[in-house]
Design an enzyme around this catalytic site. Structure first.
Site, PDB file in Angstrom:
ATOM      1  N   GLU A 131       6.414  11.847  -5.865  1.00 56.69           N
ATOM      2  CA  GLU A 131       6.830  11.393  -4.541  1.00 56.69           C
ATOM      3  C   GLU A 131       8.070  10.528  -4.664  1.00 56.69           C
ATOM      4  O   GLU A 131       8.191   9.737  -5.593  1.00 56.69           O
ATOM      5  CB  GLU A 131       5.742  10.535  -3.887  1.00 56.69           C
ATOM      6  CG  GLU A 131       4.786  11.259  -3.004  1.00 56.69           C
ATOM      7  CD  GLU A 131       3.875  10.294  -2.247  1.00 56.69           C
ATOM      8  OE1 GLU A 131       3.364  10.691  -1.205  1.00 56.69           O
ATOM      9  OE2 GLU A 131       3.658   9.160  -2.714  1.00 56.69           O
ATOM     10  N   GLU A 140       2.219   7.006   3.953  1.00 58.93           N
ATOM     11  CA  GLU A 140       1.433   5.794   4.170  1.00 58.93           C
ATOM     12  C   GLU A 140       1.483   5.330   5.622  1.00 58.93           C
ATOM     13  O   GLU A 140       0.466   4.936   6.193  1.00 58.93           O
ATOM     14  CB  GLU A 140       1.928   4.682   3.244  1.00 58.93           C
ATOM     15  CG  GLU A 140       1.606   4.878   1.771  1.00 58.93           C
ATOM     16  CD  GLU A 140       0.161   4.544   1.436  1.00 58.93           C
ATOM     17  OE1 GLU A 140      -0.565   4.034   2.312  1.00 58.93           O
ATOM     18  OE2 GLU A 140      -0.241   4.793   0.287  1.00 58.93           O
ATOM     19  N   GLU A 144      -1.819   4.969   7.854  1.00 59.72           N
ATOM     20  CA  GLU A 144      -2.235   3.631   8.283  1.00 59.72           C
ATOM     21  C   GLU A 144      -2.088   3.412   9.779  1.00 59.72           C
ATOM     22  O   GLU A 144      -2.568   2.401  10.302  1.00 59.72           O
ATOM     23  CB  GLU A 144      -1.450   2.570   7.506  1.00 59.72           C
ATOM     24  CG  GLU A 144      -1.782   2.574   6.009  1.00 59.72           C
ATOM     25  CD  GLU A 144      -0.994   1.564   5.206  1.00 59.72           C
ATOM     26  OE1 GLU A 144      -1.504   1.140   4.158  1.00 59.72           O
ATOM     27  OE2 GLU A 144       0.124   1.195   5.618  1.00 59.72           O
ATOM     28  N   ASP A 165      -1.678 -14.602  -5.608  1.00 63.00           N
ATOM     29  CA  ASP A 165      -2.803 -15.140  -4.850  1.00 63.00           C
ATOM     30  C   ASP A 165      -3.449 -16.223  -5.708  1.00 63.00           C
ATOM     31  O   ASP A 165      -4.092 -15.927  -6.725  1.00 63.00           O
ATOM     32  CB  ASP A 165      -3.808 -14.031  -4.515  1.00 63.00           C
ATOM     33  CG  ASP A 165      -4.855 -14.490  -3.511  1.00 63.00           C
ATOM     34  OD1 ASP A 165      -5.452 -15.564  -3.728  1.00 63.00           O
ATOM     35  OD2 ASP A 165      -5.079 -13.780  -2.502  1.00 63.00           O
TER      36      ASP A 165
END
Length: 231
Positions: A131, A140, A144, A165
């Site tokens: 891709e 996507e 989505e 995070d």
């Protein structure tokens, strides 16, 4: 939250090697310039889009499941297993997730800190084999948005994002490009039924969200500061 100045914004625009850092209670985010050649050398590419509607509204996805709750559940070895959860982390979960955590606790309790938490995300994902980044984003965005979004054109400038995070102790790497879509904002405001995203919304309406400032900086950098030149 880190306060970005116009001077720092201009610095990123002019200096390819400049890195801008934001920090929230939950995340540390670095943003830097990059180019297509850098992306092609990355074997595990995650590409995301800052989508702009035909009436110039930047949109983001609101995730169906919070990252915090997903992390807790992923550690569960059986459906009935009880896991320890820091009560301070509940503010990064949805109300229905908090309710389930409360019910499954060793001593059931009531959490009074319910709020309007939303897990904001840029649309996009990992590039599959063979891709291009544009084919990945086309796929996507369609998945989505339940097929609602169609792409008019992409920008030709790309930012590299590193998101740490601090609570989950995980670091995510990705690239972001501006994407102009065919739809008006009014056409995309409806419930979604895919597994990842429950709805799309205006970034402008999320100014109280912890992620707003760095997402708005990405928007300004890719669009206002001419990083979003059309291919």
């Amino acid at each position: 939250m880190f306060d970005i100045s116009r001077e720092q914004q201009n610095m990123l625009e002019k200096n390819k090697d400049c890195v801008i850092t934001f920090e929230t209670n939950r995340e540390r985010i670095t943003i830097e310039n990059t180019n297509i050649k850098d992306i092609l050398s990355d074997r595990r590419i995650h590409i995301f889009a800052l989508c702009i509607t035909s009436d110039n509204i930047p949109i983001i996805g609101i995730r169906r499941t919070s990252f915090m709750y997903q992390s807790v559940i992923s550690k569960r070895r059986s459906f009935s297993e009880i896991l320890a959860v820091d009560i301070n982390h509940l503010k990064y979960m949805y109300n229905n997730e908090i309710k389930e955590i409360c019910i499954r606790s060793i001593v059931p309790f009531t959490y009074s800190g319910f709020n309007n938490f939303e897990e904001l995300v840029l649309l996009g994902g990992r590039v599959k084999n063979k891709e291009s980044i544009y084919q990945c984003l086309s796929r996507e965005l369609s998945e989505e948005s339940d097929g609602i979004l169609t792409i008019k054109t992409f920008g030709n400038k790309i930012l590299k994002l590193t998101i740490e995070d601090k609570i989950l102790r995980r670091t995510f790497y990705g690239y972001c490009i501006v994407c102009f879509i065919d739809q008006l904002y009014s056409e995309i405001i409806k419930p979604l039924y895919n597994i990842e995203i429950k709805e799309l919304g205006s970034l402008f309406d999320r100014s109280s969200n912890e992620k707003y400032e760095y997402l708005h900086f990405i928007y300004n950098t890719l669009l206002t500061y001419k990083y979003g030149g059309v291919l």
